[in-house]
Design an enzyme around this catalytic site. Structure first.
Site, mmCIF file in Angstrom:
data_model
loop_
_atom_site.group_PDB
_atom_site.id
_atom_site.type_symbol
_atom_site.label_atom_id
_atom_site.label_comp_id
_atom_site.label_asym_id
_atom_site.label_seq_id
_atom_site.Cartn_x
_atom_site.Cartn_y
_atom_site.Cartn_z
ATOM 1 N N HIS A 1 0.651 1.315 15.637
ATOM 2 C CA HIS A 1 0.729 0.224 16.702
ATOM 3 C C HIS A 1 1.884 0.378 17.854
ATOM 4 O O HIS A 1 2.365 -0.938 17.858
ATOM 5 C CB HIS A 1 -0.024 -1.137 15.960
ATOM 6 C CG HIS A 1 -1.185 -1.255 15.332
ATOM 7 N ND1 HIS A 1 -2.517 -1.328 15.706
ATOM 8 C CD2 HIS A 1 -0.947 -0.820 14.014
ATOM 9 C CE1 HIS A 1 -3.047 -1.889 14.548
ATOM 10 N NE2 HIS A 1 -2.266 -1.404 13.601
ATOM 11 N N GLU B 1 -4.776 4.049 14.305
ATOM 12 C CA GLU B 1 -5.314 3.109 14.726
ATOM 13 C C GLU B 1 -6.426 3.717 15.623
ATOM 14 O O GLU B 1 -7.266 3.030 16.364
ATOM 15 C CB GLU B 1 -5.063 2.215 15.173
ATOM 16 C CG GLU B 1 -4.582 1.839 15.990
ATOM 17 C CD GLU B 1 -2.186 2.195 15.466
ATOM 18 O OE1 GLU B 1 -2.284 2.813 14.437
ATOM 19 O OE2 GLU B 1 -1.729 2.578 16.792
ATOM 20 N N LYS C 1 2.504 1.605 6.949
ATOM 21 C CA LYS C 1 3.017 1.066 8.422
ATOM 22 C C LYS C 1 4.125 2.338 9.376
ATOM 23 O O LYS C 1 4.558 2.577 9.060
ATOM 24 C CB LYS C 1 3.587 -0.366 7.892
ATOM 25 C CG LYS C 1 2.664 -1.057 7.171
ATOM 26 C CD LYS C 1 1.568 -1.732 8.010
ATOM 27 C CE LYS C 1 2.118 -3.057 8.688
ATOM 28 N NZ LYS C 1 0.378 -3.486 9.304
ATOM 29 N N ASP D 1 -5.136 -10.976 14.144
ATOM 30 C CA ASP D 1 -4.874 -9.723 14.590
ATOM 31 C C ASP D 1 -4.855 -9.478 16.131
ATOM 32 O O ASP D 1 -3.687 -8.258 16.179
ATOM 33 C CB ASP D 1 -5.134 -8.582 13.521
ATOM 34 C CG ASP D 1 -6.577 -7.931 14.206
ATOM 35 O OD1 ASP D 1 -7.322 -8.386 14.419
ATOM 36 O OD2 ASP D 1 -6.782 -7.150 13.196
ATOM 37 N N TYR E 1 -0.278 4.093 10.741
ATOM 38 C CA TYR E 1 -0.348 3.227 11.576
ATOM 39 C C TYR E 1 0.918 3.087 12.327
ATOM 40 O O TYR E 1 1.809 2.616 11.701
ATOM 41 C CB TYR E 1 -0.761 1.563 10.797
ATOM 42 C CG TYR E 1 -2.223 2.096 10.203
ATOM 43 C CD1 TYR E 1 -3.390 1.837 11.048
ATOM 44 C CD2 TYR E 1 -2.193 1.622 8.729
ATOM 45 C CE1 TYR E 1 -4.720 2.114 10.651
ATOM 46 C CE2 TYR E 1 -3.833 1.152 8.812
ATOM 47 C CZ TYR E 1 -4.877 1.674 8.739
ATOM 48 O OH TYR E 1 -5.665 1.465 8.729
ATOM 49 N N ARG F 1 0.667 -1.244 0.129
ATOM 50 C CA ARG F 1 -0.064 -0.070 -0.021
ATOM 51 C C ARG F 1 0.956 1.117 -0.538
ATOM 52 O O ARG F 1 1.896 0.752 0.097
ATOM 53 C CB ARG F 1 -1.074 -0.181 1.254
ATOM 54 C CG ARG F 1 -1.455 -1.191 1.029
ATOM 55 C CD ARG F 1 -2.666 -0.918 2.720
ATOM 56 N NE ARG F 1 -2.177 -1.586 3.828
ATOM 57 C CZ ARG F 1 -2.502 -1.690 5.066
ATOM 58 N NH1 ARG F 1 -3.559 -1.535 5.034
ATOM 59 N NH2 ARG F 1 -1.492 -2.297 5.419
HETATM 60 N N1 LIG Z 1 -6.973 -9.998 9.631
HETATM 61 C C1 LIG Z 1 -6.810 -8.472 9.470
HETATM 62 O O1 LIG Z 1 -6.633 -8.454 8.460
HETATM 63 C C2 LIG Z 1 -8.412 -7.969 9.742
HETATM 64 C C3 LIG Z 1 -8.048 -7.034 8.822
HETATM 65 C C4 LIG Z 1 -9.394 -5.908 10.008
HETATM 66 C C5 LIG Z 1 -9.398 -6.456 10.952
HETATM 67 N N2 LIG Z 1 -9.875 -7.159 11.811
HETATM 68 C C6 LIG Z 1 -9.949 -7.838 13.051
HETATM 69 O O2 LIG Z 1 -11.230 -7.891 13.174
HETATM 70 C C7 LIG Z 1 -12.045 -8.322 14.663
HETATM 71 C C8 LIG Z 1 -13.652 -7.521 13.966
HETATM 72 O O3 LIG Z 1 -12.806 -6.292 13.519
HETATM 73 P P1 LIG Z 1 -14.618 -5.139 13.616
HETATM 74 O O4 LIG Z 1 -13.596 -4.223 13.063
HETATM 75 O O5 LIG Z 1 -15.349 -5.992 12.927
HETATM 76 O O6 LIG Z 1 -14.640 -4.705 14.984
HETATM 77 P P2 LIG Z 1 -16.502 -3.686 15.316
HETATM 78 O O7 LIG Z 1 -16.036 -3.606 16.860
HETATM 79 O O8 LIG Z 1 -16.691 -3.482 14.345
HETATM 80 O O9 LIG Z 1 -17.282 -5.704 15.890
HETATM 81 C C9 LIG Z 1 -17.008 -6.199 16.990
HETATM 82 C C10 LIG Z 1 -18.242 -7.126 16.848
HETATM 83 O O10 LIG Z 1 -18.374 -8.267 17.473
HETATM 84 C C11 LIG Z 1 -18.879 -8.070 18.533
HETATM 85 N N3 LIG Z 1 -18.570 -9.828 19.396
HETATM 86 C C12 LIG Z 1 -17.791 -9.580 20.754
HETATM 87 N N4 LIG Z 1 -17.563 -10.408 21.683
HETATM 88 C C13 LIG Z 1 -18.540 -11.377 21.041
HETATM 89 C C14 LIG Z 1 -18.964 -12.530 21.394
HETATM 90 N N5 LIG Z 1 -18.643 -13.406 22.348
HETATM 91 N N6 LIG Z 1 -19.607 -13.303 19.818
HETATM 92 C C15 LIG Z 1 -20.589 -12.660 19.016
HETATM 93 N N7 LIG Z 1 -19.920 -11.568 19.066
HETATM 94 C C16 LIG Z 1 -19.460 -10.431 19.368
HETATM 95 C C17 LIG Z 1 -19.271 -7.056 18.995
HETATM 96 O O11 LIG Z 1 -20.319 -6.909 19.810
HETATM 97 C C18 LIG Z 1 -18.901 -6.178 17.790
HETATM 98 O O12 LIG Z 1 -20.194 -6.196 16.894
HETATM 99 C C19 LIG Z 1 -10.843 -7.190 14.981
HETATM 100 O O13 LIG Z 1 -10.092 -8.030 15.347
HETATM 101 C C20 LIG Z 1 -10.110 -6.897 13.966
HETATM 102 O O14 LIG Z 1 -8.668 -6.264 14.615
HETATM 103 C C21 LIG Z 1 -8.674 -8.108 11.035
#
Ligand SMILES: NC(=O)c1ccc[n+]([C@@H]2O[C@H](COP(=O)([O-])OP(=O)(O)OC[C@H]3O[C@@H](n4cnc5c(N)ncnc54)[C@H](O)[C@@H]3O)[C@@H](O)[C@H]2O)c1
Length: 374
Positions: free
Chosen positions: A95, A117, A74, A269, A93, A15
């Site tokens: 972190h 972030e 990054k 992550d 970002y 990116r």
């Molecule tokens: N791997 C990647 O490349 C990547 C990229 C972006 C985001 N992420 C990760 O994805 C995850 C979700 O991010 P997001 O932006 O959607 O967050 P978000 O806060 O928008 O959504 C998370 C949801 O999880 C729900 N939740 C919490 N505990 C729960 C449970 N026990 N059962 C069911 N639902 C539950 C919350 O109520 C919330 O609605 C985060 O860990 C984020 O870091 C990873």
């Protein structure tokens, strides 16, 4: 203001922090933009595309030394620490709650470090993380469909089915930004989609916007154990702000899943939401445990840098414009969301969670930069 755009040197990062369209907006407002040679190549933006809108192309030294505001994607890697300096505003970002050496490097250099972030709206939305969650959610549904194919170790099922053959089942755990976007694509592919959420308000909202096209069920350990048995694809999309992801899926639960089903742990992550999750990379995205294909890529948007760059810069540009227009001091005074992004300034740690994480002294931002408009 002189605004620099550095080339990312972290491995597998394609990116860039500013598109030519973004550069033109800044140049039109009277700012100067310097882009490092080849910075946009990974996102399909040639140097000439920046030159055409009036940006200057320069070396890494030119970009880092001549800029007042430096844009990156990054966090700086070790070889870039020596480039940090007083008088420079770094917007990227960071972190740093998980990176002690970088925290010290930022503080020792006197740079102002503003982290994408932690830019946070009054209603707690994270506008500069949201676009990456949207991309990761959409990719998760695609990855789920793809790894169900037999030659890839999957069950050999077409997620959307065909007339006369039932579609596959997708279970999304967590209905936030990732979960909603995963659901939208899975629905689009024709799958039968269930979202488990634990916030009733969020489920009401999902019900409104998805109007009956998904099953919405309250999340609990028992419900997860029951629901994953019937699922062909499970997508882990939970987040508890500021904490590691809860381990909602045990190895024992996986044993009840269908052979060749796919588990995409987007929450990897934050440590992942299954006992069996470990981070993978785009070059080796999957591994198998208990007959279930695990897809646990920690930087999913890295697979689609053209989309990710555009989505990121759409979100960052208004903040870049504000800093360029007013300078950091006045920009944070005008906008509390941006103020929450400032992690380090004048050698002081101004973001409480970062100071706590490394046992360092916390200095409220208003003690370093006045928060009333000047
Ligand atoms: N791997 C990647 O490349 C990547 C990229 C972006 C985001 N992420 C990760 O994805 C995850 C979700 O991010 P997001 O932006 O959607 O967050 P978000 O806060 O928008 O959504 C998370 C949801 O999880 C729900 N939740 C919490 N505990 C729960 C449970 N026990 N059962 C069911 N639902 C539950 C919350 O109520 C919330 O609605 C985060 O860990 C984020 O870091 C990873």
């Amino acid at each position: 203001m002189r605004i620099g755009v550095a080339k990312e040197i972290k491995s597998d990062e394609y990116r860039v922090a500013l598109t030519p369209a973004g550069a033109l907006e800044l140049i039109r407002r009277g700012h100067e933009v310097i882009v490092e040679t080849g910075a946009g190549t990974g996102s399909a933006f040639a140097d000439s595309a920046y030159e055409r809108v009036g940006a200057r192309i320069g070396s890494a030294d030119d970009v880092w030394n001549d800029s007042e505001l430096l844009l990156k994607v990054k966090e700086p890697v070790q070889s870039e620490y020596a480039r940090l300096r007083e008088g420079l505003v770094l917007f990227t970002y960071l972190h740093i709650a998980a990176d002690e050496p970088l925290t010290h490097a930022l503080a020792d250099s006197g740079v102002a470090g503003v982290a994408y972030e932690t830019v946070e709206a009054d209603d707690r939305r994270l506008p500069l993380l949201a676009p990456m969650s949207e991309i990761a959610g959409r990719l998760a549904a695609q990855a789920g469909a793809y790894f169900l194919e037999k030659p890839l170790g999957g069950r050999g099922l077409l997620l959307g089915g065909v007339p006369g053959v039932a579609p596959g089942r997708v279970l999304v755990i967590g209905g936030g930004i990732v979960g909603y976007n995963a659901a939208v694509i899975a629905i689009g592919l024709g799958a039968n989609v269930t979202i488990l959420e634990r916030s009733i308000d969020r489920m009401r909202h999902l019900d409104e916007i998805l109007s009956g096209r998904v099953n919405l069920v309250m999340s609990s350990s028992l419900q997860i154990a029951e629901s994953i048995k019937d699922s062909d694809v499970v997508i882990g999309a939970v987040l508890i702000p500021g904490a590691r992801a809860p381990k909602l899926i045990t190895r024992e639960m996986l044993r009840d899943m269908k052979e060749g089903s796919v588990f995409c742990d987007v929450a990897i992550d934050q440590g992942g939401c299954a006992e069996t999750s470990r981070p993978t990379t785009h070059s080796e995205p999957v591994y198998e445990v208990e007959g279930v294909t695990h897809y646990c890529v920690a930087n999913m948007p890295g697979a689609v840098p053209i989309t990710a760059t555009k989505a990121l810069t759409n979100a960052t540009l208004p903040y870049v414009e504000a800093i360029a227009e007013h300078g950091l001091r006045e920009a944070v005074a005008r906008d509390p969301s941006l103020a929450r992004g400032v992690n380090v300034v004048d050698g002081k740690i101004t973001y409480e969670a970062v100071a706590e994480a490394h046992n360092l002294e916390y200095t409220p931002l208003e003690d370093v930069l006045p928060l009333a408009p000047v």
